[in-house]
Scaffold this active site. Structure first.
Site, PDB file in Angstrom:
ATOM      1  N   CYS A  79       0.791  -1.208  -0.213  1.00  0.00           N
ATOM      2  CA  CYS A  79      -0.184   0.036  -0.120  1.00  0.00           C
ATOM      3  C   CYS A  79       0.937   1.114  -0.054  1.00  0.00           C
ATOM      4  CB  CYS A  79      -1.122   0.068   1.082  1.00  0.00           C
ATOM      5  SG  CYS A  79      -2.413   1.166   0.955  1.00  0.00           S
ATOM      6  N   HIS A 167      -3.856  -5.073   0.729  1.00  0.00           N
ATOM      7  CA  HIS A 167      -3.601  -5.560   1.998  1.00  0.00           C
ATOM      8  C   HIS A 167      -3.427  -6.936   2.163  1.00  0.00           C
ATOM      9  CE1 HIS A 167      -2.887  -1.416   3.869  1.00  0.00           C
ATOM     10  NE2 HIS A 167      -3.969  -1.255   3.215  1.00  0.00           N
ATOM     11  N   GLU A 169      -2.346  -8.907   4.397  1.00  0.00           N
ATOM     12  CA  GLU A 169      -2.436  -9.262   5.767  1.00  0.00           C
ATOM     13  C   GLU A 169      -4.016  -9.428   6.369  1.00  0.00           C
ATOM     14  OE1 GLU A 169      -1.349  -6.588   4.509  1.00  0.00           O
ATOM     15  OE2 GLU A 169      -1.817  -4.815   5.786  1.00  0.00           O
TER      16      GLU A 169
END
Ligand code: XMP
Length: 509
Positions: A79, A167, A169
């Site tokens: 990002c 993202h 994660e």
């Protein structure tokens, strides 16, 4: 501790999640603020740049020096990181004019690139940014796009540098973990050797080296963190570890004796200090929640200081600090708590001037539990619900008396035992009972009663920061309510707390 992956934090709310996902791959990683890059990077095998609330175009945005990282080891920029690489190296970052928040799907993927191995076309990813990469940086090659974001992922030709605007994660990125694995294991070839057993072996050796023949004092609370810390230290330095377990008179029913017996059974050198009267005396008449907490904190320090002084020549204070606390204290947003304690150094009690050892400071809570299991700690102890330091005092609204503590201990024991015997205990993150400062009218037999009201509380949560009340079965609540009213003298009404956090909190005070 072995260093494998460096995570540079630019202040994203998701940075801790990156670390957790990496650890789930049995890879050790450490988070550092972007402006505190360690000088010696020789032990790191890969770097991940986090997201950020900043725009790279802003003057006050984080501008890290990556000269020792980029091109020198595999790099994954997430990002903000991806935008940072583009912005400062021949690319172009502009405010995005389409919605780039929430779920999106990868409509194009270069499936020849190792990064996207085993990642399906149309895989869902989580976007959260207001800028977008309009033009890739020098030598950038686009690897994936979504309907709205052309440069969703790219790599730099000739380097092991990868960048993604989504993202991986976040749970909503369905193949996010696969991508992290592809990057870390297949591209960067980082060893997957961070297991509980490996951690124990390494930390025990490290503790022995650090503490040598010194004496260490540790305050046990009955909770998971202090227990695992004690068992690790015991393994490392044996009898030189002196544990102190204080009864503040506000523990659960029979907890002081039960937990003390359990600790002794584990071979710990532990002294139980029954200071219940000292705490209750100091609390008498105090109604205000913060004043109660302060009084308990003060008495605890006095009691612990007295006990620590009895240990001749003690050099270290061990604490069960875990990684989220450490991250908080070194975070990009600033270590406010640490600054305060430095101001106080002059006035600290003697035991706080000891050298500090924190064997769990690199572990997340679930890792502490796994390490505890690999050390052979009773699963029941490891699965215990969290319990606040001030104990039942913050569940007795208003002033505290011995009789109120007795009532609440009885009620709490019935509730907790009931959860266990109905197979509900492990489905709940935290549960307890609250004694309300009101009486209500009831009828028992033919007699009018005017007695206390108790509230039951059970919540689901992952870290206590947010929580939802648990939909316990009505049948269960009915049985528990009957049992409490029938068995606990002084209670004639039971209510169930159906508030979530926020806007409520888990504890009532
Ligand atoms: P709240 O009530 O803030 O609680 O939603 C969140 C979690 O923190 C625990 N808690 C405490 N733990 N000392 C502690 O050690 C305290 O003063 C304290 N206050 C709340 C609470 O039990 C819940 O798990």
């Amino acid at each position: 501790m072995q260093h494998n992956v460096l995570i540079l934090d630019f202040g994203s709310q998701y940075t801790q999640l990156i670390a957790r996902r990496v650890r789930e791959l049995n890879i050790f990683c450490e988070i550092f603020p972007y402006n505190k890059v360690p000088e010696d990077l020789s032990s790191f095998k890969a770097t991940i740049l986090s997201g950020s609330p900043f725009s790279v175009r802003a003057d006050d945005a984080p501008h890290p020096d990556l000269s020792q990282i980029r091109g020198k080891m595999p790099l994954l920029a997430v990002c903000y990181g991806a935008q940072y690489l583009a912005h400062f190296d021949g690319g172009e970052v502009t405010p995005s004019n389409t919605r780039e928040y929430g779920r999106a799907n990868l409509s194009y993927v270069d499936d020849h690139d190792t990064f996207f191995e085993e990642v399906a076309l149309n895989s869902q990813v989580w976007m959260s940014h207001s800028d977008t990469i309009k033009k890739l940086p020098t030598n950038g090659i686009c690897l994936a796009s979504t309907k709205d974001v052309e440069n969703a992922a790219y790599r730099i030709d000739g380097e092991k540098t990868y960048a993604i605007q989504f993202h991986p994660e976040v749970y909503h990125s369905t193949d996010g973990k696969q991508m992290l694995e592809n990057f870390l294991v297949r591209i960067a070839e980082v060893p997957q050797n961070f297991t509980p057993n490996a951690f124990v072996e390494e930390i025990v050796a490290e503790l022995q080296e650090k503490i040598k023949g010194d004496k260490v004092v540790l305050g046990l609370s009955g909770g998971v963190d202090s227990t695992v810390a004690a068992v690790l230290l015991n393994k490392a330095i044996g009898e030189n570890l002196y544990c102190i377990f204080v009864n503040n008179g506000l523990l659960r029913k029979n907890e002081f004796q039960n937990v003390l017996d359990q600790y002794k059974g584990m071979g710990l050198n532990v002294k139980g200090v029954d200071a219940a009267d000292r705490f209750l005396d100091q609390l008498a008449g105090i109604e205000e929640p913060e004043a109660k907490r302060k009084a308990i904190g003060r008495v605890f320090i006095e009691v612990f200081d007295d006990e620590a002084h009895r240990i001749e020549d003690v050099k270290w204070l061990a604490q069960g600090t875990i990684y989220p606390d450490v991250i908080e204290s070194i975070s990009v947003k600033g270590p406010s708590a640490t600054i305060k304690s430095h101001h106080n150094v002059g006035g600290l009690p003697d035991f706080m001037k000891l050298k500090i050892v924190e064997p769990l400071r690199m572990l997340f809570k679930d890792e502490v539990r796994r390490v505890g299991a690999s050390l052979g700690i009773d699963p029941e102890l490891l699965g215990r619900h969290p319990f606040p330091g001030p104990g039942l005092s913050i569940r007795i609204l208003g002033d505290i008396t011995k009789e109120k503590v007795r009532i609440l201990q009885e009620v709490d024991a019935i509730f907790i035992e009931g959860l266990k015997s109905h197979g509900l205990y492990d489905k709940v993150w935290q549960a307890g009972a609250i004694l309300l400062p009101v009486n209500s009218v009831g009828v028992m037999g033919d007699e009018r009663t005017y007695e206390k009201v108790v509230a039951l509380r059970a919540v689901e949560s992952t870290d206590g920061m947010t929580a939802d009340w648990v939909h316990l079965p009505y049948d269960f609540l009915m049985k528990i309510s009957n049992e409490i009213i029938n068995k606990v003298r002084g209670v004639n009404r039971v209510v169930y707390d159906i508030s979530s956090k926020p806007p409520a909190t888990i504890e009532w005070e």
